[in-house]
Design an enzyme around this catalytic site. Structure first.
Site, mmCIF file in Angstrom:
data_model
loop_
_atom_site.group_PDB
_atom_site.id
_atom_site.type_symbol
_atom_site.label_atom_id
_atom_site.label_comp_id
_atom_site.label_asym_id
_atom_site.label_seq_id
_atom_site.Cartn_x
_atom_site.Cartn_y
_atom_site.Cartn_z
ATOM 1 C CB SER A 6 19.723 -26.712 -11.057
ATOM 2 O OG SER A 6 20.670 -27.506 -10.397
ATOM 3 C CB SER B 189 23.718 -26.181 -11.653
ATOM 4 O OG SER B 189 22.607 -26.617 -12.421
ATOM 5 C CE LYS C 153 22.315 -24.789 -15.603
ATOM 6 N NZ LYS C 153 21.471 -25.523 -14.636
#
Length: 493
Positions: free
Chosen positions: A175, A151, A75
């Site tokens: 997230s 996210s 990520k």
């Protein structure tokens, strides 16, 4: 060369097994992943920073570890890769390169993974959708008109679309669990401190954040937690080590668990009837598996918890914007308007008020702890509604005008005094009101992809466990995975 069907038909441990037996190679697996990315990423925009040549060089190495040779994506926030841009989803950092690997990235590599790219996140990972000025809109492979959540939306979209069997993710307010629920994946959020975040930080978001992966199988998340868990040098504290490997927990029966469930939003906001019904269906399933199930909820003030979460959020946005401006020399106007409003509010926060609200986290943890004296797990919907449509959360014109006024007047203090922060807290969390409890209490939780909506979109359910009880969650997850298998449930794209 491994076929596309064979590649898609295995989880990460399955692919590692093929490599170990000499049935394929790391290089072949990587080319399969790259071919799938070339096919689907233009439509879903999951990978924002390709690292193809780094991945190819890595695939030529003699790799060791439980995931040796498996393609993987990290990520684009927290999970730094030395020498590669680390944008955190914002324009000022698009070209800034991390000086070294994060501890978690090094552990991914030590596990034998072949990292070949980074996945999209909203600016500073601040939203439950994955859209940013820097990288554009990330879309849900189940329906391109809908969000994959956030996210870790890029990670979830990449896994759901079959680019990789699992991908790095983190969770400061939901997230991991939110995008897992949106994309039909398994998402486990570990206890605070279980997975290290060094060396650039000790705790992210005051300890509310935890890192792991989103995956298609429970065993991949369990084996990854085995590879990642334990402090690094200088960690702020050391959490109790598990009694046995997490992967071994999957072979153990969960026993008769006392499961409490609740479908009421802690904010008093609406919950989609399909999500209410899914919880009740899951309750019946759990009873059929031998568990004791009853309707109950911890005595936590939901609106107060939301205000405490938003207070932490504002303070961290202010700090991050200041750090990025000092690092890059950028103007504040280069950040997105939402980010700038929260930064102004964070700068206007009274330090004493910030600390007072941070101390309230202890009250929430104690209340949840008392609840777990008579219950083993807490079941809720992961989301309050199906994955929202792209653009559904765009601000109306009146709110955009008010936002512009606040920015023009540098009205962070006015924002706080007006009570708008409470309104923002309710409105911004109304569709995801169930996940922040786990973050502020530091407890482990998971989203399990048991059901789908009438429209064919994934519908995840959340289970929260006492601090340090990831093993309990994994044992139940394995039981649910056997009862209602989801691995073969994939979007058609």
């Amino acid at each position: 060369m491994i076929s596309a069907a064979d590649y898609a038909g295995h989880d990460a441990l399955g692919l590692a097994g093929l490599v170990a037996r000499g049935e394929t190679t790391a290089a072949e697996l990587l080319e399969a992943a790259l071919a799938r990315a070339a096919e689907v990423n233009p439509r879903i925009n999951a990978i924002n920073i390709p690292m193809h040549e780094i991945g190819r060089a890595r695939a030529r190495e003699a790799l060791q570890g439980p995931f040796a040779g498996v393609p993987f994506l990290i990520k684009d926030i927290v999970q730094d890769y030395g020498g590669v841009p680390a944008s955190s989803g914002c324009t000022p950092l698009r070209d800034w390169k991390a000086p070294s690997h994060a501890a978690i990235t090094q552990r991914f590599l030590d596990a034998g993974l072949v990292i070949f790219g980074k996945t999209a996140t909203p600016e500073l990972a601040l939203k439950g959708i994955t859209e940013s000025r820097a990288w554009g809109i990330t879309r849900n492979p189940w329906n391109l008109d809908h969000t994959p959540g956030g996210s870790s939306g890029g990670a979830a979209a990449a896994v759901a679309a079959g680019i990789v069997p699992m991908a790095g993710a983190n969770d400061g307010g939901g997230s991991i669990r939110i995008p897992a629920a949106c994309c039909g994946l398994f998402g486990l959020r570990p206890s605070r401190g279980r997975v290290p975040l060094g060396p650039r930080m000790g705790e992210a978001w005051e300890g509310a954040n935890s890192d792991l992966v989103v995956s298609r199988s429970v065993r991949d998340s369990a084996a990854m937690l085995d590879a990642l868990q334990g402090p690094d040098v200088g960690s702020p504290f050391e959490i109790r080590a598990p009694e046995r490997p997490y992967l071994d927990e999957l072979q153990r029966e969960p026993g008769r668990l006392r499961v409490a469930f609740c479908t009421r939003s802690p904010l008093g906001t609406p919950v989609d009837p399909q999500h209410v019904e899914a919880v009740r269906r899951a309750a019946k399933l759990l009873e059929s598996l031998g568990h004791h199930v009853e309707e109950a909820e911890p005595q936590v003030d939901g609106p107060l918890l939301a205000r405490c979460f938003i207070t932490m959020y504002m303070g961290n946005v202010a700090a991050s914007v200041a750090e990025i401006r000092a690092l890059t020399g950028c103007a504040e106007s280069e950040f997105e308007p939402d980010t700038r409003v929260f930064a102004q509010a964070g700068r206007a926060l009274d330090a004493g008020e910030y600390v007072r609200r941070r101390r309230l986290w202890n009250d929430f943890a104690r209340a949840l702890g008392r609840f777990f004296q008579s219950h083993d797990l807490y079941l809720t919907p992961t989301l309050a509604c199906p994955p929202v449509r792209i653009g559904e959360l765009d601000q109306p014109a009146a709110l955009r005008a008010a936002q512009k006024l606040v920015l023009g007047l540098r009205g962070g203090g006015l924002l706080l005094r007006s009570g708008m922060v409470e309104q923002i807290a309710t409105e911004s969390l109304a569709k995801v009101p169930f996940t922040q409890l786990s973050n502020l209490t530091g407890t482990p939780s998971m989203s399990v992809p048991l059901y789908q909506t009438a429209e064919g979109l994934p519908l995840g359910l959340q289970f929260v466990a006492p601090f340090g009880e990831e093993g309990r969650l994994l044992r139940l997850a394995a039981q649910l995975e056997r009862a209602l298998p989801w691995f073969g449930r994939v979007p058609s794209l």
